[in-house]
Design a protein around this motif. Sequence first.
Motif, PDB file in Angstrom:
ATOM      1  N   TYR A  32     -23.704  38.182  37.451  1.00  0.00           N
ATOM      2  CA  TYR A  32     -23.720  37.002  38.321  1.00  0.00           C
ATOM      3  C   TYR A  32     -24.607  35.907  37.741  1.00  0.00           C
ATOM      4  O   TYR A  32     -24.276  34.717  37.833  1.00  0.00           O
ATOM      5  N   ALA A  33     -25.718  36.291  37.159  1.00  0.00           N
ATOM      6  CA  ALA A  33     -26.609  35.296  36.552  1.00  0.00           C
ATOM      7  C   ALA A  33     -25.921  34.596  35.389  1.00  0.00           C
ATOM      8  O   ALA A  33     -26.008  33.361  35.254  1.00  0.00           O
ATOM      9  N   PRO A  39     -29.768  38.553  44.714  1.00  0.00           N
ATOM     10  CA  PRO A  39     -30.704  39.106  43.720  1.00  0.00           C
ATOM     11  C   PRO A  39     -31.023  38.124  42.602  1.00  0.00           C
ATOM     12  O   PRO A  39     -32.123  38.171  42.040  1.00  0.00           O
ATOM     13  N   VAL A  40     -30.084  37.245  42.271  1.00  0.00           N
ATOM     14  CA  VAL A  40     -30.304  36.267  41.204  1.00  0.00           C
ATOM     15  C   VAL A  40     -31.228  35.154  41.669  1.00  0.00           C
ATOM     16  O   VAL A  40     -32.146  34.741  40.945  1.00  0.00           O
ATOM     17  N   PRO A  76     -30.611  54.685  43.831  1.00  0.00           N
ATOM     18  CA  PRO A  76     -30.489  54.459  45.281  1.00  0.00           C
ATOM     19  C   PRO A  76     -29.459  53.389  45.634  1.00  0.00           C
ATOM     20  O   PRO A  76     -28.710  53.547  46.595  1.00  0.00           O
ATOM     21  N   GLU A  77     -29.400  52.303  44.854  1.00  0.00           N
ATOM     22  CA  GLU A  77     -28.426  51.247  45.126  1.00  0.00           C
ATOM     23  C   GLU A  77     -27.003  51.746  44.911  1.00  0.00           C
ATOM     24  O   GLU A  77     -26.097  51.453  45.693  1.00  0.00           O
ATOM     25  N   LEU A 129     -24.296  46.500  45.446  1.00  0.00           N
ATOM     26  CA  LEU A 129     -23.567  46.294  44.193  1.00  0.00           C
ATOM     27  C   LEU A 129     -24.233  45.207  43.359  1.00  0.00           C
ATOM     28  O   LEU A 129     -24.431  45.365  42.141  1.00  0.00           O
ATOM     29  N   ALA A 130     -24.585  44.097  44.006  1.00  0.00           N
ATOM     30  CA  ALA A 130     -25.153  42.955  43.281  1.00  0.00           C
ATOM     31  C   ALA A 130     -26.467  43.312  42.594  1.00  0.00           C
ATOM     32  O   ALA A 130     -26.799  42.730  41.550  1.00  0.00           O
ATOM     33  N   LEU A 131     -27.199  44.269  43.140  1.00  0.00           N
ATOM     34  CA  LEU A 131     -28.472  44.649  42.523  1.00  0.00           C
ATOM     35  C   LEU A 131     -28.285  45.255  41.137  1.00  0.00           C
ATOM     36  O   LEU A 131     -29.126  45.072  40.259  1.00  0.00           O
ATOM     37  N   PHE A 132     -27.193  45.998  40.922  1.00  0.00           N
ATOM     38  CA  PHE A 132     -27.040  46.585  39.594  1.00  0.00           C
ATOM     39  C   PHE A 132     -26.007  45.875  38.724  1.00  0.00           C
ATOM     40  O   PHE A 132     -25.706  46.320  37.631  1.00  0.00           O
TER      41      PHE A 132
END
Length: 301
Positions: free
Chosen positions: A198-199, A207-208, A274-275, A190-193
């Motif tokens: 979050y940033a 990921p950030v 894919p994510e 989830l965090a990848l997309f």
Amino acid sequence: MTTAATPILPPADWRDFLALTKPRVMTLVVFTGLCGMLAAPVGIHPVLGFTAILCIALGAGAAGALNQWYEADLDAAMRRTQQRPLPAGRMERQSALHFGVGLGAFSVILMGLAVNVAAAAILTVSILFYVLIYTVWLKRRTPQNIVIGGAAGAFPPLIGWAAATGDVAILPLLLFGLVFLWTPPHFWALALFVKTDYANAGVPMLPVVAGERVTRRQIGLYTIPMAIAAVAPWPLGLTGAIYGVLATATTALFALLALRVATRHTQPDDRMKPEKRLFSYSILYLFVIFGALVVDRWVLA
């Protein structure tokens, strides 16, 4: 000299209080708790079983409400959470605090009085862990927040099992380990997309802080012990072939999706399919594997 009056918010309605409990998250929590209870080697009176599941739901709702009370500023900075009751201005923070504390206290007291002390104690630990360890301590401080904090969501099978038996055993501990190890791949997918959210909020999600490449590799690495924990009950003789076959097949598909995420290189025009597939499947995966556990238990009973 005049000062601007503090705006008075209109009373929040029942839908806002329901939203505080994070009902979508609660669904999975309640399901794994119910499966932990039904997989126990002894039965439980239906009324007590219903009470135990109700307490798990109320405890999860309390943790969600207190999480939103504490993270109102973060929710306001992220697009996907801006419409929650607090950042949207539909509720005062104090109302959320009182609601969360009251709901949590009631769930623990009811569990202790109606079911047993062991289940109430684990429920207490799960609420406090999510609120104090994950939300207050880890979330804003370390990219490993979801790794350690993931334990909070892994307690329900233990609570359900303890509600039926009054203690814990190897099988519910393996289920705890499964959910604990499942959480990082699930959440990092989830965090990848949504990493921009979050940033913008200043949350140090992996990921950030470490970048997509490291996150993808970590998803692949965490899938390995998760797969072992998922399949282990079968060779250990704790479950039968129904669980074993379904756990092996569904875990193999999870591993395949995780491998695609781990080995994938980002392309500018790619929408991170894919994510998203891994994230969506990971939710179904947990429902299927816990459901298989219950079917296996009742077929062999």
